[in-house]
Design a protein around this motif. Structure first.
Motif, PDB file in Angstrom:
ATOM      1  N   VAL A  95      45.464  -3.941  47.408  1.00  0.00           N
ATOM      2  CA  VAL A  95      46.306  -3.159  46.510  1.00  0.00           C
ATOM      3  C   VAL A  95      46.564  -1.808  47.162  1.00  0.00           C
ATOM      4  CG1 VAL A  95      46.594  -2.205  44.202  1.00  0.00           C
ATOM      5  CG2 VAL A  95      45.236  -4.289  44.525  1.00  0.00           C
ATOM      6  N   ALA A  96      47.826  -1.382  47.148  1.00  0.00           N
ATOM      7  CA  ALA A  96      48.199  -0.045  47.599  1.00  0.00           C
ATOM      8  C   ALA A  96      48.877   0.668  46.436  1.00  0.00           C
ATOM      9  CB  ALA A  96      49.122  -0.109  48.805  1.00  0.00           C
ATOM     10  N   VAL A  97      48.932   1.984  46.512  1.00  0.00           N
ATOM     11  CA  VAL A  97      49.550   2.769  45.448  1.00  0.00           C
ATOM     12  C   VAL A  97      50.394   3.865  46.074  1.00  0.00           C
ATOM     13  CG1 VAL A  97      47.555   4.317  45.255  1.00  0.00           C
ATOM     14  CG2 VAL A  97      49.098   4.040  43.297  1.00  0.00           C
ATOM     15  N   CYS A  98      51.527   4.165  45.441  1.00  0.00           N
ATOM     16  CA  CYS A  98      52.355   5.269  45.937  1.00  0.00           C
ATOM     17  C   CYS A  98      52.947   6.008  44.752  1.00  0.00           C
ATOM     18  CB  CYS A  98      53.442   4.765  46.885  1.00  0.00           C
ATOM     19  SG  CYS A  98      54.735   3.763  46.120  1.00  0.00           S
ATOM     20  N   GLY A  99      53.260   7.280  44.960  1.00  0.00           N
ATOM     21  CA  GLY A  99      53.831   8.088  43.896  1.00  0.00           C
ATOM     22  C   GLY A  99      54.176   9.467  44.398  1.00  0.00           C
ATOM     23  N   GLU A 100      54.959  10.164  43.593  1.00  0.00           N
ATOM     24  CA  GLU A 100      55.461  11.488  43.954  1.00  0.00           C
ATOM     25  C   GLU A 100      55.215  12.458  42.809  1.00  0.00           C
ATOM     26  OE1 GLU A 100      59.428  12.823  46.250  1.00  0.00           O
ATOM     27  OE2 GLU A 100      59.821  11.851  44.325  1.00  0.00           O
ATOM     28  N   LEU A 101      54.887  13.728  43.145  1.00  0.00           N
ATOM     29  CA  LEU A 101      54.681  14.787  42.166  1.00  0.00           C
ATOM     30  C   LEU A 101      53.591  14.373  41.165  1.00  0.00           C
ATOM     31  CD1 LEU A 101      58.409  15.867  41.710  1.00  0.00           C
ATOM     32  CD2 LEU A 101      56.650  17.007  43.062  1.00  0.00           C
ATOM     33  N   ILE A 102      53.875  14.290  39.861  1.00  0.00           N
ATOM     34  CA  ILE A 102      52.840  13.881  38.907  1.00  0.00           C
ATOM     35  C   ILE A 102      52.360  12.477  39.224  1.00  0.00           C
ATOM     36  CG2 ILE A 102      52.399  13.310  36.488  1.00  0.00           C
ATOM     37  CD1 ILE A 102      54.231  15.626  35.724  1.00  0.00           C
ATOM     38  N   GLY A 103      53.294  11.578  39.550  1.00  0.00           N
ATOM     39  CA  GLY A 103      52.905  10.229  39.944  1.00  0.00           C
ATOM     40  C   GLY A 103      52.039  10.216  41.186  1.00  0.00           C
ATOM     41  N   GLY A 104      52.279  11.167  42.095  1.00  0.00           N
ATOM     42  CA  GLY A 104      51.446  11.272  43.288  1.00  0.00           C
ATOM     43  C   GLY A 104      50.027  11.691  42.964  1.00  0.00           C
ATOM     44  N   GLY A 105      49.880  12.606  41.995  1.00  0.00           N
ATOM     45  CA  GLY A 105      48.535  12.994  41.567  1.00  0.00           C
ATOM     46  C   GLY A 105      47.787  11.850  40.918  1.00  0.00           C
ATOM     47  N   LEU A 106      48.484  11.080  40.089  1.00  0.00           N
ATOM     48  CA  LEU A 106      47.854   9.911  39.465  1.00  0.00           C
ATOM     49  C   LEU A 106      47.519   8.847  40.504  1.00  0.00           C
ATOM     50  CD1 LEU A 106      50.132   9.718  36.303  1.00  0.00           C
ATOM     51  CD2 LEU A 106      47.693  10.276  36.322  1.00  0.00           C
ATOM     52  N   ALA A 107      48.375   8.704  41.513  1.00  0.00           N
ATOM     53  CA  ALA A 107      48.093   7.755  42.591  1.00  0.00           C
ATOM     54  C   ALA A 107      46.854   8.179  43.370  1.00  0.00           C
ATOM     55  CB  ALA A 107      49.298   7.637  43.521  1.00  0.00           C
ATOM     56  N   ALA A 108      46.711   9.492  43.613  1.00  0.00           N
ATOM     57  CA  ALA A 108      45.528   9.997  44.305  1.00  0.00           C
ATOM     58  C   ALA A 108      44.269   9.718  43.499  1.00  0.00           C
ATOM     59  CB  ALA A 108      45.671  11.494  44.563  1.00  0.00           C
TER      60      ALA A 108
END
Length: 337
Positions: A95-108
Motif C-alpha cells: 500500500v502506498a499513500v499520496c496527498g497534498e497540503l492537508i491531504g499530505g499531512g494526513l498521508a504522512a
C-alpha cells in the motif's frame, strides 16, 4: 465519507488523499491527478478517501475517516493468503499513500503509523507541500502563515487537537516546543481525550503565541520515534515543495531532515546509529564506524527524497504541476513493483 476505487488491481493499492477544503484550488483538480496522470502510470487500485473536514467536521474527524478508509482497503482490496497461519497476516500486498497540503499531512500520519513489521502496510508515501505542523504558526508578513493560522482556528476546536501528532505528524519526530494552551471558554471541557500523550520535556519562559494565548516555550527535543517496541518499519518518502511558499517549504524541509534521522536511528544497531552525531563525536570514531555512519546516512537520503521547485510547487493542471505529478507516478511505480 466515501471510498472510490478508480482502477482494478493485482496486489498493490495507492491511497489518494485530497488537498482539503478552504485552500486554493480546492479539490476540483483531483480527477486530473487520478484519472489523467496517476492511473496512466500505475497498474493498481487507486482509492480516493474523501475525508470529512469543515465547520461541522473538525479534527479529529479527518484522522478517523482516513484510518477507517485504510482498514476498509486492507479488508476488501488486498489479496488474501490461500493458507492462513497463526501469527501471520491473512492479507498480502503493498500500500502506498499520496496527498497534498492537508491531504499530505494526513498521508504522512498514515505512513508513520501504519507500517507494522510482518503486516501489509504503507511502504511508500508521496507528499506535496504537506501541512505536518499546525503548532508552529507564529505571525509574520507571509500570507501563507496568516492563512494557515486562520484556517487552524476553523478546523480545530481545541489547541490539544492540533498538538496531537496524528494531526501534526512532525510531532512524532520532535516535541512541539510549547505547552498546550487552554481551550477556549466556549468549548466543553469533557471533549474527547485524544490518542497519545505529548512530549513535554524542558522548561522556559512564558511567551505569546500567534493566537494571543500565553503559553510556555519548551526546549525542543527530538523523539526516538519509532522505538523498537512499536514494531514499525518506516516507509520510503518522496516530498515535493516550492520555494515561493516559505512556510510550506520550511515544513517539508524539516520533515525530510527528521525523517532521515529516524531512518538512520532505525537502521542503527549500536549507539551511534541511534542519534545524530556532532562533529566532535564523529572525529572520535574510527574510520570503519565513520564509513558505516556515512553509509546509513546515504541510504536514508535514498529512503527520503525532497524535490524543490522555484514556484509554489503544487499539483495542478499547469505544465510544471503535471510534470511533478508524473514524477510522483514514476516513483510510486518503482516502489510498488
Amino acid at each position: 465519507m466515501t471510498i472510490s476505487p478508480w482502477r482494478a488491481t493485482a496486489s498493490a493499492v495507492l491511497i489518494y488523499l485530497p488537498r482539503g477544503p478552504h485552500l486554493p484550488g480546492g479539490n476540483g483538480h483531483d480527477p486530473i491527478i487520478i484519472k489523467q496522470l496517476l492511473a496512466q502510470k500505475l497498474p493498481c487500485h487507486i482509492v480516493q478517501i474523501n475525508y470529512r473536514l469543515g465547520n461541522l467536521h473538525t479534527y479529529p474527524a479527518p484522522v478517523h475517516d482516513v484510518l477507517k478508509g485504510y482498514d476498509w482497503i486492507k479488508e476488501h482490496l488486498l489479496p488474501k493468503r490461500s493458507i492462513s497461519r497463526v501469527g501471520r497476516s491473512e492479507t498480502v500486498g503493498k500500500v502506498a499513500v499520496c496527498g497534498e497540503l492537508i491531504g499530505g499531512g494526513l498521508a504522512a500520519m498514515l505512513a508513520l503509523t501504519e507500517c507494522r513489521v510482518g503486516q501489509p502496510g504503507i511502504v511508500a508515501a508521496a507528499l506535496s507541500s504537506p501541512i505536518v505542523d499546525w503548532v508552529e504558526q507564529a505571525p509574520d508578513t507571509d500570507a501563507t502563515t496568516a492563512q494557515l493560522t486562520d484556517l487552524r482556528g476553523k478546523l480545530f476546536r481545541k489547541p490539544e487537537h492540533y498538538f496531537d501528532p496524528f494531526a501534526s505528524p512532525m510531532l512524532f519526530l520532535r516535541s512541539a516546543g510549547y505547552t498546550i494552551p487552554p481551550a477556549p471558554p466556549d468549548v466543553l471541557a469533557n471533549d474527547m481525550d485524544y490518542l497519545v500523550s505529548l512530549n513535554r520535556e524542558g522548561s522556559g519562559m512564558a511567551v505569546k503565541s500567534s493566537m494571543d494565548e500565553e503559553v510556555t516555550l519548551l526546549k525542543r527535543t527530538a523523539t526516538r520515534y519509532p522505538t523498537p517496541a512499536l514494531g514499525l518499519r518506516l516507509p520510503s518518502f518522496y516530498l515535493q515543495a516550492g520555494s515561493k511558499s516559505p512556510v510550506l517549504y520550511g515544513q517539508a524541509d524539516e520533515f525530510t531532515r527528521r525523517l532521515r534521522q529516524a531512518h538512520v536511528r532505525q537502521a542503527g544497531q549500536v549507539d551511534f546509529g541511534r542519534k545524530v552525531l556532532t562533529e566532535d563525536e564523529l572525529d572520535e570514531m574510527n574510520e570503519s564506524d565513520k564509513q558505516e555512519v556515512a553509509q546509513r546516512e546515504m541510504e536514508a537520503r535514498e529512503k527520503v527524497r525532497l524535490d524543490v521547485s522555484q514556484d509554489l510547487g503544487l499539483w495542478d493542471d499547469s505544465v510544471p504541476g503535471r510534470a511533478r505529478i508524473a514524477k510522483v507516478g514514476h516513483w510510486l511505480r518503482k516502489v510498488l513493483q
